[in-house]
Design an enzyme around this catalytic site. Structure first.
Site, mmCIF file in Angstrom:
data_model
loop_
_atom_site.group_PDB
_atom_site.id
_atom_site.type_symbol
_atom_site.label_atom_id
_atom_site.label_comp_id
_atom_site.label_asym_id
_atom_site.label_seq_id
_atom_site.Cartn_x
_atom_site.Cartn_y
_atom_site.Cartn_z
ATOM 1 N N ASP A 1 0.323 5.156 0.102
ATOM 2 C CA ASP A 1 -0.634 6.137 0.436
ATOM 3 C C ASP A 1 -0.083 7.278 0.958
ATOM 4 O O ASP A 1 0.668 7.333 1.755
ATOM 5 C CB ASP A 1 -1.556 5.611 1.635
ATOM 6 C CG ASP A 1 -3.000 6.154 1.342
ATOM 7 O OD1 ASP A 1 -2.960 7.488 1.558
ATOM 8 O OD2 ASP A 1 -3.877 5.434 1.318
ATOM 9 N N ASP B 1 0.955 -1.177 -0.088
ATOM 10 C CA ASP B 1 0.053 0.030 0.157
ATOM 11 C C ASP B 1 1.040 1.185 0.129
ATOM 12 O O ASP B 1 1.680 1.225 0.824
ATOM 13 C CB ASP B 1 -0.940 -0.094 1.425
ATOM 14 C CG ASP B 1 -1.847 1.168 1.428
ATOM 15 O OD1 ASP B 1 -2.045 1.653 0.229
ATOM 16 O OD2 ASP B 1 -2.303 1.443 2.327
ATOM 17 N N ASP C 1 3.353 1.102 3.315
ATOM 18 C CA ASP C 1 2.765 0.924 4.608
ATOM 19 C C ASP C 1 3.257 -0.386 5.128
ATOM 20 O O ASP C 1 2.758 -1.454 4.656
ATOM 21 C CB ASP C 1 1.471 1.231 4.470
ATOM 22 C CG ASP C 1 0.580 0.876 5.782
ATOM 23 O OD1 ASP C 1 1.085 0.655 6.589
ATOM 24 O OD2 ASP C 1 -0.437 1.437 5.925
#
Ligand SMILES: [Zn+2]
Ligand SMILES: [Zn+2]
Length: 408
Positions: free
Chosen positions: A100, A98, A313
Site C-alpha cells: 500500500d 498488502d 506491510d
C-alpha cells in the site's frame, strides 16, 4: 441543513444501485463456510464482524441488502467463524500480503496528502510526524492518490511476485493479485503448504522478502571467502544481491552516489563502472574488493538490496486473524472496485480505467481543495473552492474522498 462534505446519502444510493445489479459477480472465497466476514458501513459505528455467510448465494444476498462501504473476509479458516477470537478454532490461513502506497515514502505524497493536529491545529503535508510539536499524536489525515502512488505500489507488487515464484517456488495458480480499490494491491497465496504456518514462520517469510538483516558477506561480497564463479544467476538473495548491485551501478549518477559515499569513492565508482559491471558478470563478486573500498561497497550494496526487496506491510502478513478485502466489491473511500488481476497482466493493469465501476450522467459538485485525478482517459481538477459539473464516475471519487459535496 447544510449538505455534509462527502454527501454520504448520495454515495450510499450509488453503492446500493451497484450492488443490486452486480452482487452476483462477487465470487465466494475458497472454503467460504470456514471464513469470517466483516463489513463497514458509511455511517461509522465500527465493524460488523464474526459473520458467517456459508454459501455464495448468502454472501451475495448480504451484499445486495447492505451495500457495504467496505467488505472483508478472513484470510483464516475457522471451525466456527461466528465465535469470538479465542473460540473460533483456527484451522490455518492463506498467506496474504498488502502493498500500500500509504506505507511508502513518496515525494508525490507531499503534493496530495495533508494532516492536521487535532490538539493544536498545526498542519503539514505528506505523512504526519510520529509526534506533533505539541507532544500529541492525534492527527486528522487527508490522503489522496496519484498515478505515481499506483505505479510505486505496482512495482513493489511485481517484486513480491517474483520473489514468491522464484525463491519460494509458489505456483502461479496458487497466487491471486488484487487491486485494493484505493492505493495498493493485495497478494494471496492459497496452498496446503502455507495454510498451517504460524505467526513466527510468517514473520520469517516477511524478513526474507524485505531482506531484513541480510548480510552481504554471505552473498559473495566477502574478502575472506573467494569463489571462482560469478553468482549473478544464482537463486535466492545470493544471485539477487549481485543483480541488484549490477542494476544499481548501471544507472547510478555521481550526484546520487555522493549522497551516500565520499566524493572520491563516488568518482571512482563512476570511472570504474564498466570494469565493476564486468566483474559482476564474469567473476566472483569478491573480485570487486580491489576496485572499490569495502565501506563504500557496503553502503552501495545496502541501497541496491533495498531497491530489490519488496515493501510489504509486515503486520498484515504476520497477523493470522486478519480481515482482507473481498474481491469485486467496492471501496468506500474511492467508489472503485476491488479487482482480481489475472496472472501476468499486472504490468498493463490500469486501475484508473478498469476499476471504475459506477458511471453515469454529470453531477454538480462544490469542492474544497482537491487534487487532480485521471479517470479513464479524462483528467479532472485540481479544484479550489469552486463548483463544477463532473460525470458520476469522477464525482463519486471526490465525494468518497470527502473533497466535495453535492452543490445546491
Ligand atoms: Zn499538535
Ligand atoms: Zn501520489
Amino acid at each position: 441543513m447544510e449538505e455534509e462534505w462527502g454527501s454520504t446519502q448520495f454515495v450510499v444510493e450509488q453503492f446500493q444501485r451497484w450492488f443490486a445489479q452486480n452482487s452476483q459477480t462477487v465470487p465466494a472465497p475458497l472454503e467460504i463456510e470456514s471464513r469470517e466476514f466483516g463489513f463497514l458501513t458509511f455511517h461509522g459505528r465500527g465493524m460488523y464482524r464474526h459473520i458467517r455467510l456459508p454459501t455464495e448465494g448468502e454472501l451475495q444476498r448480504y451484499l445486495r441488502q447492505n451495500a457495504p462501504a467496505h467488505s472483508y473476509h478472513s484470510s483464516s479458516y475457522y471451525d466456527d467463524p461466528t465465535a469470538d477470537m479465542a473460540r473460533k478454532g483456527w484451522r490455518g490461513a492463506d498467506l496474504v500480503f498488502d502493498l500500500d502506497a500509504d506505507h511508502f515514502d513518496l515525494p508525490c505524497q507531499k503534493e496530495h496528502d495533508k494532516w492536521v493536529c487535532r490538539n493544536c491545529g498545526k498542519q503539514g503535508t505528506g505523512h504526519p510526524p510520529e509526534l506533533c510539536e505539541c507532544g500529541k499524536a492525534q492527527f486528522q489525515t487527508e490522503t489522496w492518490l496519484c498515478e505515481k502512488c499506483l505505479q510505486a505500489a505496482k512495482h513493489e507488487t511485481q517484486k513480491l511476485l517474483d520473489i514468491l515464484i522464484q525463491d519460494f517456488g509458489v505456483h502461479p495458480e496458487d497466487l491471486t493479485t488484487n487491486f485494493s480499490g484505493n492505493r495498493g494491491f493485495h497478494v494471496h497465496v492459497h496452498s496446503e503448504t502455507v495454510k498451517p504456518l504460524e505467526q513466527h514462520a510468517r514473520r520469517e517469510i516477511v524478513d526474507y522478502i524485505m531482506a531484513t538483516g541480510l548480510e552481504v558477506e554471505h552473498q559473495g561480497f566477502s574478502q575472506r571467502n573467494r569463489g571462482a564463479k560469478p553468482v549473478l544467476a544464482e537463486g535466492g538473495w545470493r544471485g539477487r544481491t549481485s543483480r541488484a548491485l549490477y542494476d544499481y551501478l548501471s544507472e547510478a549518477t555521481e550526484k546520487e552516489l555522493k549522497e551516500m559515499v565520499s566524493g572520491k569513492a563516488a568518482q571512482s565508482i563512476i570511472s570504474e563502472r564498466g570494469r565493476l559491471l564486468k566483474v559482476l558478470t564474469d567473476k566472483h563478486p569478491s573480485n570487486l574488493m580491489p576496485l572499490i573500498d569495502p565501506k563504500s561497497l557496503q553502503v552501495v550494496l545496502r541501497k541496491a538490496v533495498k531497491l530489490q526487496a519488496s515493501e510489504i506491510d509486515t503486520v498484515v502478513t504476520t497477523d493470522i486473524h486478519r480481515l482482507i478485502r473481498l474481491p469485486n466489491t467496492l471501496h468506500g473511500k474511492t467508489g472503485w472496485q476491488v479487482q482480481t488481476i489475472p496472472y501476468g497482466e499486472l504490468p498493463d493493469y490500469d486501475p484508473l480505467r478498469s476499476a471504475i465501476a459506477l458511471k453515469g450522467p454529470p453531477v454538480k459538485l462544490e469542492f474544497r481543495n482537491a487534487p487532480p485525478i485521471r479517470i479513464g482517459e479524462t483528467w479532472y481538477g485540481p479544484y479550489g473552492d469552486e463548483t463544477a459539473e463532473l460525470p458520476l464516475e469522477a464525482a463519486l471519487f471526490y465525494l468518497c474522498k470527502k473533497g466535495a459535496r453535492l452543490a445546491r
